[in-house]
Design an enzyme around this catalytic site. Structure first.
Site, PDB file in Angstrom:
ATOM      1  CB  CYS A   1      -0.888   0.018   1.238  1.00  0.00           C
ATOM      2  SG  CYS A   1       0.103  -0.014   2.736  1.00  0.00           S
TER       3      CYS A   1
ATOM      4  CG  ASP B   1      -0.054   2.955   4.449  1.00  0.00           C
ATOM      5  OD1 ASP B   1      -0.175   3.882   3.642  1.00  0.00           O
ATOM      6  OD2 ASP B   1      -1.015   2.328   4.916  1.00  0.00           O
TER       7      ASP B   1
ATOM      8  CB  CYS C   1      -4.523   1.615   7.175  1.00  0.00           C
ATOM      9  SG  CYS C   1      -3.714   0.086   7.684  1.00  0.00           S
TER      10      CYS C   1
ATOM     11  CB  CYS D   1      -1.620  -3.565   8.092  1.00  0.00           C
ATOM     12  SG  CYS D   1      -2.795  -3.266   6.768  1.00  0.00           S
TER      13      CYS D   1
HETATM   14 FE1  FES Z   1      -1.053   0.159   4.418  1.00  0.00          FE
HETATM   15 FE2  FES Z   1      -2.428  -1.041   6.219  1.00  0.00          FE
HETATM   16  S1  FES Z   1      -3.140  -0.402   4.263  1.00  0.00           S
HETATM   17  S2  FES Z   1      -0.321  -0.644   6.259  1.00  0.00           S
END
Ligand code: FES
Length: 148
Positions: free
Chosen positions: A38, A40, A63, A107
């Protein structure tokens, strides 16, 4: 608008009231990773005394699950030896939150990987040799990381 992903109570508690958020001043080790799924990102900083992690903080751009896994990881780690902390797996993090929705399991990778990199960073800075296994795990994390 309602969130289509249902998190359990424990996840929501850690998300709403995260533990150990921020950055340590003069950390002994720092680990940063990006989630290839994602994008992140997470940064973990640690303080180490006599081989024990005495303090830990996290910064996460991510998230609900990423924030909650960061928070719970810091609570798992404080007071542990480096060897014990190194063994905290992605699954252990998800288990400590009493589970994550299947679509959010990826995640939990961020927290255990960032922690691992902080420990490796500490060892490198202090001339502690890494085992073959540790070198392999670090390489694997870096290969999966999209922001490096
Ligand atoms: Fe990116 Fe959860 S969607 S760490």
């Amino acid at each position: 608008m309602t969130n289509p992903i249902k998190y359990n109570k424990k996840v929501m508690e850690h998300f709403s009231n995260p533990h150990n958020m921020g950055e340590l001043e003069n950390p002994d080790g720092v680990g940063e990773v990006g989630n290839p799924v994602c994008g992140d990102m997470m940064k973990i900083s640690i303080k180490v005394e006599d081989g024990i992690i005495t303090d830990i903080k996290f910064l996460t751009f991510g998230c609900v699950a990423a924030i909650a896994t960061s928070s719970v990881t810091t609570t798992l780690v404080k007071g542990k030896t480096l060897d014990e902390a190194e063994k905290i797996t992605r699954k252990a993090v998800a288990d400590a939150l009493e589970g994550l929705p299947p679509i959010k399991m990826h995640c939990s990778n961020l927290a255990s990987d960032a922690l691992y990199k902080a420990i490796v960073d500490y060892k490198k800075k202090h001339g502690i040799p890494l085992s073959e296994e540790e070198i392999g795990r670090e390489k694997k994390i870096d290969e999966e990381d999209i922001h490096e």
